[in-house]
Design a protein around this motif. Structure first.
Motif, short mmCIF file in Angstrom:
data_model
loop_
_atom_site.label_atom_id
_atom_site.label_comp_id
_atom_site.label_asym_id
_atom_site.label_seq_id
_atom_site.Cartn_x
_atom_site.Cartn_y
_atom_site.Cartn_z
N SER A 104 -7.57 5.92 61.69
CA SER A 104 -6.90 5.04 62.65
C SER A 104 -5.42 4.83 62.32
CB SER A 104 -7.62 3.70 62.74
OG SER A 104 -7.75 3.10 61.47
N SER A 105 -5.06 4.85 61.02
CA SER A 105 -3.65 4.66 60.66
C SER A 105 -2.79 5.80 61.20
CB SER A 105 -3.50 4.56 59.14
OG SER A 105 -4.00 5.71 58.50
N GLN A 106 -3.32 7.03 61.11
CA GLN A 106 -2.58 8.18 61.65
C GLN A 106 -2.47 8.11 63.16
OE1 GLN A 106 -4.89 8.25 59.30
NE2 GLN A 106 -4.60 9.90 57.81
N ILE A 107 -3.55 7.68 63.81
CA ILE A 107 -3.56 7.61 65.27
C ILE A 107 -2.56 6.57 65.77
CG2 ILE A 107 -4.98 7.03 67.29
CD1 ILE A 107 -7.42 8.09 65.70
N VAL A 108 -2.59 5.38 65.17
CA VAL A 108 -1.67 4.31 65.58
C VAL A 108 -0.23 4.70 65.29
CG1 VAL A 108 -0.95 1.94 65.08
CG2 VAL A 108 -3.38 2.46 65.37
N GLY A 109 0.02 5.25 64.10
CA GLY A 109 1.37 5.62 63.71
C GLY A 109 1.96 6.70 64.61
#
Length: 518
Positions: free
Chosen positions: A343-348
């Motif tokens: 999720s961190s990669q997706i949001v970023g």
């Protein structure tokens, strides 16, 4: 409150955090028996990225690693990290694959399986938890810690209770970004201990610099076990160092009972390895520092690095502050997912697109669509219907457990790989990482497995350096010959005679020329 247990991470998360999971099995085995004698609560030795790294970069069989470690660690429970329905891969797998993986992990020597989900969706952990219990393992239900307007002590306590009701033998709070501050940890541990009866463990990283203080307040609040790393591979993006925690608790009601002298012997073995990794470039000393920006922006240090990298590639580093301001807005739109892989990669990535395109959600990657659609599970906060319509159009979101839509995979996978299998576990390796596993199996079966990738790169550098030195030596020899010829010519005709009896290495040919002319 009794003594505090220590889980040592040197065999898994410490080197995953600092050297991208490149510690080899042969580097681990000489110290396993000494680690086994320390009296740790557990040794974290498998799972996370180690499985992928073994076959992709180290050219090792991860199952063989587990068996070899278990053979030497006869007294201390082995522990692993499992990404719920994602197992050790990067997508959701069918229930038959999840169950069989857990079965084989326990059969090969795993004792404690820490099971988490990136969205804290318990539906994505239940199959693995039940499978672990069935096989006689210790199922540790895990809560990914994060901060947001919707995350509260009550929410985390309810999540812990849900996992306990599923049958979890213990609860772990997994602070992957090092965001949990000391006094917040005290309140969090208190709230969870008042809600569940099973033991509670805390895992954090030193990234933001507060981890050791966080552990001390958590211990005061009654946490049962904490994760630490032996000092040469602690700090930075790794865990707090083992020895100072042990020393700080000596003589108190929380005394771990561990021997500092024996721990120093473990550190003495690891220290030369660390120096080797630094010298080879595998370990960047910067990784062992503190990144306080994680506390300012409430964003993991690794995510900040990824944002900078993406902006550099787009020649838009001047947009960094705008992207940091956009991250919490995207996260709110997406239902406040914890900022952990994926999720961190997706949001970023979505935040970067929103800023660079000059219009929010003008470009939406498939991973963002998948998160909004429900392909990763249920987000902590419901995603608004208006936003869902904006991203998905007329496509209906998924409301069931994502794995309910996946047909059984095990038999089909076994049929695909049967000609390359030499052990039953191979079907699971292939199920998780098919392309990488097939290449690994082919080399393994033909006896052509090369050295680990980073060693190949190091050998290449050394070869190039040797070739350059050889070239320089040849140039020096030519230069020396010219100097000697010039010296002889200078004395030609004056009756001098020269006899070369041997060579002694000097600073340069010019030093020799000076001596000849004295």
């Amino acid at each position: 409150m009794g003594k505090v247990g220590i889980t040592e991470t040197i065999l898994r998360d410490a080197h995953q955090s600092l050297i991208a999971t490149r510690m080899k099995t042969e580097e681990m085995l000489p110290i396993i028996e000494q680690l086994d004698e320390i009296g740790y609560h557990s040794l974290e030795a498998w799972g996370g990225a180690t499985f992928d790294s073994c076959i992709r970069f180290l050219n090792e069989d991860p199952w063989e690693r587990l068996r070899k470690i278990k053979e030497k660690a006869k007294n201390t429970p082995l522990q692993m990290l499992l990404r719920g329905q994602n197992l050790l891969g990067y997508k959701h797998y069918a229930d038959d694959v999840v169950k069989y993986f857990v079965e084989k992990a326990v059969a090969n020597g795993m004792d404690i399986i820490r099971i988490f989900d990136a969205l804290n969706d318990p539906r994505n952990m239940e199959t693995a938890i039940q499978a672990c219990i069935k096989e006689g393992g210790h199922a540790q239900g895990c809560i990914s810690y994060t901060t947001s307007p919707v995350h509260s002590l009550d929410m985390f306590a309810k999540d812990a209770k849900t996992l306990e009701d599923m049958g979890a033998n213990s609860i772990c709070i997994k602070d992957m970004a090092g965001l949990l501050k000391p006094f917040d940890a005290y309140e969090l541990i208190k709230a969870i201990k008042e809600t569940v009866k099973v033991p509670v463990q805390l895992h954090t990283h030193y990234t933001s610099g507060v981890a050791s203080m966080t552990y001390m307040k958590a211990i005061e609040a009654g946490v049962d076990v904490v994760d630490t790393a032996i000092s040469p591979m602690a700090l930075g993006t790794s865990q707090p160092p083992t020895e100072p925690i042990v020393a700080s608790l000596q003589g108190t009601e929380y005394d771990t009972g561990l021997d500092l002298v024996k721990l120093s012997e473990i550190a003495a073995y690891i220290r030369p390895l660390r120096e080797k990794w630094i010298e080879s470039g595998l370990l960047d000393p910067k990784m062992m520092g503190v990144d306080a920006n994680a506390l300012i922006y409430q964003v993991p240090g690794g995510m900040l690095s990824n944002l900078i990298s993406q902006l550099k590639q787009s020649n838009a580093l001047d947009k960094y502050e705008e992207v940091l301001e956009e991250v919490p807005r995207v996260r709110e739109d997406f239902g406040y997912p914890p900022l952990v892989t994926p999720s961190s990669q997706i949001v970023g990535t979505q935040a970067v697109f929103n800023v660079l395109m000059g219009e929010r959600y003008k470009m939406v990657p498939k991973e963002s669509r998948g998160l909004v659609k429900g392909e990763y599970g249920k987000t902590p906060s419901p995603i608004s219907e208006e936003f869902t319509k904006k991203i998905l159009g007329d496509e209906e979101p998924i409301t069931c457990r994502p794995a309910d839509l996946i047909e059984p995979e095990l038999d089909k996978t076994r049929e695909e790989i049967k000609d390359l299998m030499i052990q039953e576990e191979d079907v699971l390796t292939y199920a998780l990482l098919p392309q990488v596993a097939k290449k690994f199996f082919e080399m393994r079966n033909s006896g052509t497995l090369p050295p680990p990738e980073h060693e190949q790169q190091q050998q290449k550098k050394e070869t190039e350096a040797n070739e350059k030195n050889q070239q320089n030596n040849e140039e020096d020899e030519e230069e020396l010959t010219a100097v000697l010829s010039a010296a002889v010519a200078a004395h030609e005709g004056d009756g001098s005679q020269f006899a070369i009896r041997g060579f002694k290495q000097v600073t340069s040919p010019w030093v020799l020329a000076g001596r000849l002319n004295r």
